[in-house]
Design an enzyme around this catalytic site. Structure first.
Site, PDB file in Angstrom:
ATOM      1  CG  ASN A 111      91.044  52.787  89.208  1.00  0.00           C
ATOM      2  OD1 ASN A 111      90.361  53.731  89.615  1.00  0.00           O
ATOM      3  ND2 ASN A 111      90.639  51.536  89.272  1.00  0.00           N
ATOM      4  CE  LYS A 143      92.960  48.669  92.416  1.00  0.00           C
ATOM      5  NZ  LYS A 143      91.742  48.111  91.917  1.00  0.00           N
ATOM      6  NE  ARG A 181      87.091  52.023  87.187  1.00  0.00           N
ATOM      7  CZ  ARG A 181      86.640  51.707  88.390  1.00  0.00           C
ATOM      8  NH1 ARG A 181      87.404  51.870  89.446  1.00  0.00           N
ATOM      9  NH2 ARG A 181      85.432  51.226  88.543  1.00  0.00           N
ATOM     10  CG  HIS A 200      81.313  46.292  86.915  1.00  0.00           C
ATOM     11  ND1 HIS A 200      80.345  45.618  87.617  1.00  0.00           N
ATOM     12  CD2 HIS A 200      82.261  46.650  87.809  1.00  0.00           C
ATOM     13  CE1 HIS A 200      80.693  45.568  88.893  1.00  0.00           C
ATOM     14  NE2 HIS A 200      81.859  46.197  89.038  1.00  0.00           N
ATOM     15  CG  ASN A 244      83.692  43.003  97.215  1.00  0.00           C
ATOM     16  OD1 ASN A 244      82.945  42.256  97.861  1.00  0.00           O
ATOM     17  ND2 ASN A 244      84.180  44.119  97.703  1.00  0.00           N
ATOM     18  NE  ARG A 284      78.861  47.562  96.107  1.00  0.00           N
ATOM     19  CZ  ARG A 284      79.507  47.695  94.965  1.00  0.00           C
ATOM     20  NH1 ARG A 284      78.869  48.065  93.876  1.00  0.00           N
ATOM     21  NH2 ARG A 284      80.802  47.464  94.890  1.00  0.00           N
ATOM     22  CD  GLU A 292      88.506  36.602  85.900  1.00  0.00           C
ATOM     23  OE1 GLU A 292      89.607  36.360  86.406  1.00  0.00           O
ATOM     24  OE2 GLU A 292      88.174  37.733  85.505  1.00  0.00           O
ATOM     25  CD  GLU A 324      87.343  46.501  85.171  1.00  0.00           C
ATOM     26  OE1 GLU A 324      86.464  47.340  85.308  1.00  0.00           O
ATOM     27  OE2 GLU A 324      87.710  45.751  86.087  1.00  0.00           O
TER      28      GLU A 324
HETATM   29  P1  AMP Z   1      86.841  40.958  92.501  1.00  0.00           P
HETATM   30  O1  AMP Z   1      86.022  42.070  93.076  1.00  0.00           O
HETATM   31  O2  AMP Z   1      86.646  40.779  91.039  1.00  0.00           O
HETATM   32  O3  AMP Z   1      88.278  41.017  92.914  1.00  0.00           O
HETATM   33  O4  AMP Z   1      86.280  39.597  93.164  1.00  0.00           O
HETATM   34  C1  AMP Z   1      86.334  39.336  94.547  1.00  0.00           C
HETATM   35  C2  AMP Z   1      85.545  38.073  94.856  1.00  0.00           C
HETATM   36  O5  AMP Z   1      86.080  37.003  94.059  1.00  0.00           O
HETATM   37  C3  AMP Z   1      85.641  37.633  96.308  1.00  0.00           C
HETATM   38  O6  AMP Z   1      84.354  37.324  96.806  1.00  0.00           O
HETATM   39  C4  AMP Z   1      86.489  36.391  96.248  1.00  0.00           C
HETATM   40  O7  AMP Z   1      86.088  35.435  97.201  1.00  0.00           O
HETATM   41  C5  AMP Z   1      86.252  35.849  94.852  1.00  0.00           C
HETATM   42  N1  AMP Z   1      87.438  35.100  94.432  1.00  0.00           N
HETATM   43  C6  AMP Z   1      88.623  35.611  94.073  1.00  0.00           C
HETATM   44  N2  AMP Z   1      89.519  34.609  93.825  1.00  0.00           N
HETATM   45  C7  AMP Z   1      88.868  33.461  94.060  1.00  0.00           C
HETATM   46  C8  AMP Z   1      89.235  32.080  93.987  1.00  0.00           C
HETATM   47  N3  AMP Z   1      90.460  31.687  93.637  1.00  0.00           N
HETATM   48  N4  AMP Z   1      88.284  31.152  94.287  1.00  0.00           N
HETATM   49  C9  AMP Z   1      87.034  31.538  94.633  1.00  0.00           C
HETATM   50  N5  AMP Z   1      86.634  32.828  94.713  1.00  0.00           N
HETATM   51  C10 AMP Z   1      87.534  33.767  94.435  1.00  0.00           C
END
Ligand code: AMP
Length: 396
Positions: free
Chosen positions: A7, A14, A90, A179, A210, A240, A333, A383
């Protein structure tokens, strides 16, 4: 067969090397600061996490650093390059050209380049990664897996914007969605758990990270998704804005004496949960601040929840019903209270949540409440594995 999943970003790369017999990740890592100086983060089960400073003037050198790490006697996982059977790349934007993954050839590369106008930050980097890989690993077959491909099944009433039709014809302005690999992966997994073909299930998949997007999947096909022409559209996100009245853009430009590009930058990087809370774009920080009494942090959480919840009603309506809801990505999650709130006061739609089962983070779980007609799941997205599986399928 072992498949290398890549990626490539503008200054990063990555990677994961996956053993397709066991689906085990043999090694993974990230090259950072390509073109600046260069850092390789490399990890394997035997060696744990390692960090190396390696000069990486371009992606070709970064790929060489990755293959050197994979072959290394001290922290490698393969003994010859011949063990890598294929590479899955990707690619963010496939435009209207690609509705599924494809084996990379000259024509595919040309089309990825043509789509660069639609994803100027991502597609050129993806293409650089592909070409660098061709040089470093001549003769190894490569597959492109597109973020947009899964959403190419949307009907025109869902993907067109009500602006002059010529803009679609001349400039390809339409909803593409993103996504796709994640929505596809978790929907397939949910169907397996339910024990019915995906083609018989009406499902809403919530990729909340995010960057966040929500997809309506009917008969196994994406029929609508919240992101649009770019990943700025849809729900409020970490930085965003998501959906806003477009007339706000020239208004801010005038009030703040900014160009349209500068306003676009604000909407991408300084808005969303960060813009409202003033604390952080990371939901863990925002939750902590809200617990400490920060009202704007609480407001950011409430607004995020509201902007996501609207899509559940919207997509259940456009599908004419709903059988399953799936939460995935960092927030989906891990954020227990957000999931609980989203599924509360939804009995009128046949949705309830089991608070005890919902007390789960980062693990696959069914969280459906007693008597709920709609089943709800937490399914960690993967992914990289989806890219590897598509690569394996295409290469037979
Ligand atoms: P991603 O872009 O999928 O990596 O998600 C990032 C977001 O997931 C961030 O806002 C983090 O605060 C949230 N996040 C990741 N791990 C946790 C966790 N253990 N508890 C609560 N939020 C989480």
């Amino acid at each position: 067969m072992k498949i290398l999943v890549l990626n490539a970003g503008s200054s990063s790369l990555k990677y994961q090397l996956i053993d397709m017999d066991t689906q085990a990740v043999l090694a993974k890592g990230l090259c950072e600061r390509i073109g600046i100086d260069g850092i390789l983060n490399h990890s394997t089960e035997a060696c744990g996490k390692l960090k190396f400073e390696i000069d990486m003037p371009d992606h070709a050198v970064a790929i060489k650093a990755v293959t050197d790490a994979l072959l290394s006697k001290e922290h490698g996982v393969i003994s010859s390059m011949g063990e890598i059977g294929a590479v899955g790349h990707r690619v963010v934007h496939g435009g209207e050209y690609f509705n599924s993954s494809v084996i990379i050839n000259e024509d595919v590369k040309k089309k990825i380049e043509e789509c660069s106008a639609l994803a100027p930050l991502h597609n050129p980097a993806n293409l650089t990664g592909i070409m660098a890989c061709e040089k470093a690993m001549p003769g190894v077959p490569m597959v492109a897996v597109f973020d947009t491909a899964f959403h190419q099944t949307m009907p025109s009433e869902a993907f067109l914007y009500p602006i002059p039709y010529e803009y679609y014809e001349n400039y390809k302005i339409r909803k593409y969605g993103f996504h796709g690999t994640s929505h596809y992966f978790v929907s397939k997994r949910a169907a397996e758990i339910i024990g019915k073909p995906l083609e018989e299930i009406k499902m809403i998949t919530l990729h909340l990270g995010n960057g966040s997007s929500i997809t309506a999947i009917k008969n196994g096909k994406s029929i609508d998704t919240s992101m649009g022409f770019t990943p700025l559209a849809g729900v409020m996100m970490g930085t965003r804005s998501g959906l806003i009245d477009p007339a706000i853009i020239p208004y801010i430009a005038e009030k703040e004496n900014m160009t349209v590009d500068e306003v676009n930058d604000i909407l991408n990087k300084k808005s969303g949960a960060l813009g409202i809370s003033g604390v952080s774009s990371d939901f863990r920080d925002i939750e902590e601040a809200a617990k400490g009494g920060n009202k704007r942090a609480q407001l950011a959480l409430d607004m995020f929840e509201y902007s996501v919840k609207r899509y559940i009603g919207l997509y259940a309506t456009v599908m004419g019903g709903l059988d399953a809801i799936v939460f995935t990505a960092g927030i989906g999650e891990n954020n227990i209270s957000l999931r609980e709130n989203l599924l509360t006061d939804m009995e009128f739609m046949g949705i309830t949540v089991d608070s005890e089962k919902n007390n789960v983070q980062g693990k696959e779980a069914e969280i459906t409440g007693a008597g709920s007609r709609v089943r709800s799941f937490v399914i960690p997205t993967n992914e990289e594995l989806t890219i590897a599986l598509d690569t394996q399928k295409l290469l037979g």
